[in-house]
Design an enzyme around this catalytic site. Structure first.
Site, PDB file in Angstrom:
ATOM      1  N   CYS A  13       7.675  -2.689 -18.049  1.00  0.00           N
ATOM      2  CA  CYS A  13       8.732  -1.815 -18.123  1.00  0.00           C
ATOM      3  C   CYS A  13      10.029  -2.438 -17.882  1.00  0.00           C
ATOM      4  O   CYS A  13      11.146  -1.808 -17.861  1.00  0.00           O
ATOM      5  CB  CYS A  13       8.606  -0.629 -17.231  1.00  0.00           C
ATOM      6  SG  CYS A  13       8.619  -0.817 -15.371  1.00  0.00           S
ATOM      7  N   CYS A  34      16.232   6.264 -11.834  1.00  0.00           N
ATOM      8  CA  CYS A  34      16.666   5.225 -10.896  1.00  0.00           C
ATOM      9  C   CYS A  34      17.358   5.827  -9.782  1.00  0.00           C
ATOM     10  O   CYS A  34      17.432   4.799  -8.879  1.00  0.00           O
ATOM     11  CB  CYS A  34      17.413   4.279 -11.787  1.00  0.00           C
ATOM     12  SG  CYS A  34      16.621   3.623 -13.426  1.00  0.00           S
ATOM     13  N   CYS A  92      16.743   9.713 -17.075  1.00  0.00           N
ATOM     14  CA  CYS A  92      15.821  10.561 -16.538  1.00  0.00           C
ATOM     15  C   CYS A  92      16.151  10.985 -15.039  1.00  0.00           C
ATOM     16  O   CYS A  92      15.533  11.723 -14.409  1.00  0.00           O
ATOM     17  CB  CYS A  92      14.298  10.350 -16.621  1.00  0.00           C
ATOM     18  SG  CYS A  92      13.864   8.850 -15.588  1.00  0.00           S
ATOM     19  N   CYS A 144       1.761  -1.054  -9.585  1.00  0.00           N
ATOM     20  CA  CYS A 144       0.943  -0.447 -10.535  1.00  0.00           C
ATOM     21  C   CYS A 144      -0.493  -0.977 -10.580  1.00  0.00           C
ATOM     22  O   CYS A 144      -1.482  -0.468 -10.524  1.00  0.00           O
ATOM     23  CB  CYS A 144       1.684  -0.587 -12.056  1.00  0.00           C
ATOM     24  SG  CYS A 144       3.350   0.095 -12.164  1.00  0.00           S
ATOM     25  N   CYS A 203      -9.405  -7.498 -13.419  1.00  0.00           N
ATOM     26  CA  CYS A 203      -8.248  -7.774 -14.481  1.00  0.00           C
ATOM     27  C   CYS A 203      -8.061  -6.885 -15.347  1.00  0.00           C
ATOM     28  O   CYS A 203      -9.194  -6.526 -16.075  1.00  0.00           O
ATOM     29  CB  CYS A 203      -8.463  -9.332 -15.235  1.00  0.00           C
ATOM     30  SG  CYS A 203      -7.144  -9.500 -16.327  1.00  0.00           S
ATOM     31  N   CYS A 262      -0.569 -12.921 -10.437  1.00  0.00           N
ATOM     32  CA  CYS A 262      -1.391 -11.848 -10.089  1.00  0.00           C
ATOM     33  C   CYS A 262      -2.980 -12.076  -9.409  1.00  0.00           C
ATOM     34  O   CYS A 262      -3.490 -13.136  -9.859  1.00  0.00           O
ATOM     35  CB  CYS A 262      -1.766 -11.123 -11.323  1.00  0.00           C
ATOM     36  SG  CYS A 262      -2.631  -9.531 -11.099  1.00  0.00           S
ATOM     37  N   CYS A 267      11.583   0.380 -15.140  1.00  0.00           N
ATOM     38  CA  CYS A 267      11.553   1.927 -15.434  1.00  0.00           C
ATOM     39  C   CYS A 267      10.746   2.584 -14.419  1.00  0.00           C
ATOM     40  O   CYS A 267       9.498   2.713 -14.790  1.00  0.00           O
ATOM     41  CB  CYS A 267      11.038   2.095 -16.809  1.00  0.00           C
ATOM     42  SG  CYS A 267      11.339   3.902 -17.486  1.00  0.00           S
ATOM     43  N   CYS A 303      16.918   1.397 -19.539  1.00  0.00           N
ATOM     44  CA  CYS A 303      17.686   2.246 -20.236  1.00  0.00           C
ATOM     45  C   CYS A 303      19.027   1.793 -20.489  1.00  0.00           C
ATOM     46  O   CYS A 303      19.696   1.434 -21.788  1.00  0.00           O
ATOM     47  CB  CYS A 303      17.467   3.738 -20.042  1.00  0.00           C
ATOM     48  SG  CYS A 303      16.264   4.553 -20.337  1.00  0.00           S
ATOM     49  N   CYS A 339       7.164  -7.775  -8.983  1.00  0.00           N
ATOM     50  CA  CYS A 339       6.717  -6.392  -8.601  1.00  0.00           C
ATOM     51  C   CYS A 339       5.588  -6.255  -7.393  1.00  0.00           C
ATOM     52  O   CYS A 339       5.323  -5.226  -7.087  1.00  0.00           O
ATOM     53  CB  CYS A 339       6.071  -5.809  -9.953  1.00  0.00           C
ATOM     54  SG  CYS A 339       7.285  -5.010 -10.970  1.00  0.00           S
ATOM     55  N   CYS A 362       0.086  -3.310 -16.292  1.00  0.00           N
ATOM     56  CA  CYS A 362       1.390  -3.496 -16.244  1.00  0.00           C
ATOM     57  C   CYS A 362       1.807  -2.949 -17.548  1.00  0.00           C
ATOM     58  O   CYS A 362       1.368  -3.430 -18.517  1.00  0.00           O
ATOM     59  CB  CYS A 362       1.804  -4.825 -15.926  1.00  0.00           C
ATOM     60  SG  CYS A 362       3.493  -5.191 -16.338  1.00  0.00           S
ATOM     61  N   CYS A 388      -2.912  -4.404 -20.341  1.00  0.00           N
ATOM     62  CA  CYS A 388      -1.858  -4.831 -19.388  1.00  0.00           C
ATOM     63  C   CYS A 388      -0.802  -5.865 -20.108  1.00  0.00           C
ATOM     64  O   CYS A 388      -1.216  -6.831 -20.899  1.00  0.00           O
ATOM     65  CB  CYS A 388      -2.483  -5.585 -18.299  1.00  0.00           C
ATOM     66  SG  CYS A 388      -1.583  -6.095 -16.965  1.00  0.00           S
ATOM     67  N   HIS A 438       1.404 -12.286 -14.820  1.00  0.00           N
ATOM     68  CA  HIS A 438       0.013 -12.722 -14.911  1.00  0.00           C
ATOM     69  C   HIS A 438      -0.203 -13.958 -13.984  1.00  0.00           C
ATOM     70  O   HIS A 438      -1.482 -14.063 -13.420  1.00  0.00           O
ATOM     71  CB  HIS A 438      -0.409 -12.687 -16.239  1.00  0.00           C
ATOM     72  CG  HIS A 438      -1.881 -12.972 -16.540  1.00  0.00           C
ATOM     73  ND1 HIS A 438      -2.624 -12.113 -16.073  1.00  0.00           N
ATOM     74  CD2 HIS A 438      -2.315 -14.286 -17.239  1.00  0.00           C
ATOM     75  CE1 HIS A 438      -3.882 -12.773 -16.635  1.00  0.00           C
ATOM     76  NE2 HIS A 438      -3.632 -14.039 -17.226  1.00  0.00           N
TER      77      HIS A 438
END
Lengths: 324, 486
Positions: free
Chosen positions: A307, A54, A51, A297, A261, A240, A191, A158, A276, A304, A267, A237
């Site tokens: 991805c 990236c 797409c 996110c 949460c 987190c 992604c 991908c 992340c 989450c 999630c 997690h």
């Protein structure tokens, strides 16, 4: 490295004063080649069933750390010789293909692949380019480029695992680069892929360092470490700030509840390995009021979606509690 | 005079895979394009991938159709899902949802427009940066003096930061860009704080300054130096917009970019009737049984090879007529742009639209309810159908959904690039880009940069929509590689 920068700055000077120096575009091209530093590795960036996200993510790169490229301009100007990148390159058509074929002939480059490789219709679900009147499939190009590459980096889920094009009925029989080529590949999944992670890999390759990979060929240092390099829980997690067990945060029962949460809302953090946290669209790890504070996110109450994982997107609903 | 053929494959500085072939002939002493074929060369089959999934997943998956307009797909899919789930009402949550969606979608517009002019288009007029991949490039001529060229190059560097900042701005509420997870059926996940609003404002004001003081003047400069492009690349002149950016919470909200179409023989914008839209596939690699269907009942059954087909793109038509979409269509339909239809008009309208939108975003930010949940609880019905219409930065975008047994039974996406870069339709009419290329003077057949300028002006995004266009049998001057099975 300093000689690279000096040479490139010299070239930039020549470029800016090209008229005064009597240099045209062709002359500048020759000058650039003459000045090319042997230490700047050639990078070929191919795009397939993707797409372009990236690549766009790479353009979001920003860093204030010493010794790292600060932006995509610095990556191109000082770190690598990015001879082929369809979204960015100035030239087009067979001239663009010629740059690719020249690199291919020389060999020893870093091959970056963005997007999955579709095998359906004899590969004709994705045509990479035409050469002398022949349409060449992305499948062929990846195989040929992979054969002569020093290193192969799959950028994004991908290219790494097939990702969304390979989901469901997989209408184009899309596969990842490793599956197609059977060669060693460094997978920088996501992604999109996080630009810091992509550049981290490039810097490691520049430094000639060996990259330790997990069972899915992802760098352990990127998917299971802190930004200072020390080890961290691999599972999202487990680190987190909204983990109810660790931090006593309430569990959200529906969307719109701030700071809770998100496990019941789908999630996939308990099944996702990535660093992340506060690593997106800013300087990784920077928090307000630091400039270019980064995001993620979960920070905006969004589950989450896992991805970065091989299983993404999978057949299950993103809105039901996830059990792997 | 001999007819020459140039194939540009890949067309670079776009999103996705596009091949353009032009036939060039000397007519009345000018070497020019006399025919054109645009070929999208990627098929991913998103519609197939979505079938039988939880309909709510459509937002997450369709965002990944495009890395440059992910929030436009997210927007179209949440609009279609809101409708099918019956989300409505004039509540603080709906206001927060509408404004947060607008702000993050708007951030992506600014990102895309800046990307488009500086990264994707400017190298057609002046060399951007003196390193690969911006060198080597096709000869752009020497019309700009070195001081001006050097100033544009500095602006290119500023644009690298500004484009990135637009995404950072959107990520404040979106969490991440591209591919934000914050758009959900029923609303938006983020709950805005004063601190976030102020940070967003800081980014936005800087972008407004950049657009007004740098981007627009740069476009005007390029348009004045390359002023023949104010007369080139017109094409059919039919313009269409689905409309975007809701301004209230009603069922038929006012829009910042209004919906409508304008025919080339009229000065008046007319309303749209969605039932007049069909997708034609005679020259597309899809089953002929699916020809001329409205997207509400559209099918995506790939068939390659297939007869004269040459594209993975379908050819959407309105009442059988080809339409161009994008910022120029929006600005003219809205009465905001007084110029014509040409390469430079497209760049100008895009830049002016960026400012119009950025100023509207300033208002939305001041209206944004703080510390207010932006979600209206909703459930997917057993069955239902709906249409979600919006505008991606490059034009009209529609998602058509049919739900059966709480699963996606049919999902059809009609993208702006399908309209603009479409192949010939079942009547043999060229797509809008193909038509816009006719008559373009070509100085150097080996580096037809003039063709590239026209292509880039419509901002193709082939990730969204990929067609391959193949010349009719017997009229072909350029032989493509043999198709499997042929």
């Amino acid at each position: 490295m300093s000689s690279v920068i000096t040479r490139r700055r010299f070239f930039r000077y020549c470029q800016l004063t090209a008229a005064a120096l009597g240099l045209d575009a062709a002359g500048l091209g020759l000058l650039r080649k003459a000045l090319a530093n042997p230490n700047a590795p050639t990078v070929v960036w191919l795009q397939g069933s993707s797409c372009t996200g990236c690549s766009i993510s790479l353009l979001n790169l920003i860093s204030d750390r010493i010794g790292e490229p600060a932006s995509v301009e610095a990556v191109a100007a000082e770190a690598v010789n990015l001879v082929f990148h369809p979204t960015l390159m100035a030239t087009a058509g067979e001239d663009a293909v010629a740059s690719l074929l020249e690199a291919q002939k020389a060999g020893g480059y870093v091959l970056v692949v963005e997007g999955a490789v579709p095998l359906a219709f004899g590969g004709r679900a994705c045509i990479a380019y035409s050469w002398r009147g022949r349409e060449v499939t992305f499948q062929e190009v990846v195989q040929e480029c992979a054969a002569r590459a020093a290193k192969i980096v799959s950028v994004g889920t991908c290219a790494a695992f097939g990702g969304i094009p390979a989901a469901g009925a997989n209408p184009t029989q899309a596969v990842g680069v490793q599956t197609l080529t059977g060669r060693p590949v460094i997978n920088v999944s996501g992604c999109p892929a996080n630009p810091d992670w992509v550049v981290w890999v490039i810097v490691q390759l520049l430094l000639g360092k060996t990259i330790q990979l997990d069972e899915n060929s992802r760098p352990i240092a990127l998917y299971a470490a802190k930004f200072d390099g020390s080890s961290a829980p691999a599972i999202l997690h487990d680190k987190c700030p909204r983990n109810p067990g660790l931090h006593g945060v309430p569990i959200a029962r529906q969307f719109g509840e701030d700071g809770h949460c998100l496990e019941q809302l789908g999630c996939r953090g308990p099944f996702t390995r990535a660093r992340c946290e506060a690593a997106w669209n800013g300087i990784a790890g920077a928090v307000p009021p630091q400039p270019h504070a980064a995001h993620w996110c979960i920070g905006v109450n969004a589950p989450c979606h896992g991805c970065v994982e091989k299983e993404f997107p999978g057949p299950k609903s993103f809105y039901e509690p996830y059990s792997g | 005079m001999p007819v020459l053929t140039a194939a540009i494959d890949p067309v670079t500085r776009i999103e996705g895979h596009l091949k353009v072939e032009v036939k060039v002939e000397t007519v009345r002493g000018v070497q020019q394009v006399v025919d054109a074929f645009a070929t999208g060369t990627l098929f991913r089959g998103f519609e197939k991938i979505l079938e039988q999934r939880d309909p709510r997943d459509a937002t997450i998956l369709t965002s990944r159709i495009c890395g440059v307009c992910p929030t436009s797909h997210a927007m179209a899919s949440v609009l279609v899902l809101d409708q099918v789930c019956g989300v409505g009402g004039d509540t603080p949550a709906r206001t927060a949802s509408r404004l947060l969606r607008n702000l993050v979608h708007g951030a992506c517009y600014l990102e895309s427009h800046i990307l488009h002019f500086y990264f994707l288009s400017l190298p057609d007029y002046v060399s951007a940066l003196p390193v690969a991949p911006w060198l080597p490039g096709w000869r752009a001529g020497n019309r700009l003096d070195s001081a001006t060229a050097s100033r544009l190059r500095d602006h290119f560097r500023t644009a690298i930061a500004m484009r990135r900042n637009a995404h950072e701005m959107g990520a404040i509420f979106g969490g991440r860009l591209p591919h934000t997870p914050a758009f959900i059926p029923g609303g938006f996940t983020a709950v805005a704080s004063a601190e976030q609003r102020d940070l967003f404002s800081k980014y936005l004001e800087e972008l407004i300054q950049f657009i007004g003081n740098v981007y627009i003047p740069d476009v005007e400069l390029v348009a004045s130096v390359f002023d023949e492009y104010l007369l080139l690349g017109r094409g059919y002149g039919n313009l269409l917009a689905f409309g975007a950016f809701e301004l209230d919470n009603s069922e038929s909200p006012a829009l910042l970019f209004r919906q409508g179409r304008r025919r080339n023989d009229s000065d008046e914008a007319e309303p749209l009737d969605l039932s007049q839209i069909t997708e034609q596939v005679r020259y597309s690699w899809y089953a002929d049984a699916d020809d001329d269907l409205n997207p509400a009942v559209g099918e995506t059954r790939p068939e390659n090879p297939k007869g004269k087909a040459y594209s993975w793109l379908k050819a959407p038509r309105y009442s059988g007529v080809p339409y161009e979409c994008g910022p120029l269509a929006r600005m003219i339909v809205n009465g905001d742009y007084r110029g014509g239809v040409s390469v430079m008009d497209r760049h100008r309208a895009r830049a002016q639209e960026a400012l119009k939108l950025a100023l509207a975003m300033r208002d939305w930010l001041s209206e944004l309810p703080l510390n207010t949940g932006a979600y209206t609880p909703c459930t997917v019905p057993v069955q239902g159908t709906a249409v979600g219409l919006t505008e991606a930065p490059r034009g009209a975008l529609g998602h058509w959904l049919a739900v059966q047994e709480r699963k996606i039974a049919r999902y059809q996406v009609v993208t702006p690039t399908c309209w603009t870069i479409s192949p010939r339709d079942s009547q043999g009419q060229r797509g809008p880009l193909e038509e816009a290329l006719i008559g373009i003077p070509v100085d150097n057949i080996d580096q037809p940069i003039e063709v590239l300028r026209v292509i880039h002006s419509v901002d193709p995004c082939l990730d969204c929509a990929t067609h391959v266009i193949r010349a009719e049998a017997g009229r072909k001057v350029f032989t493509l590689g043999p198709m499997p099975g042929k």
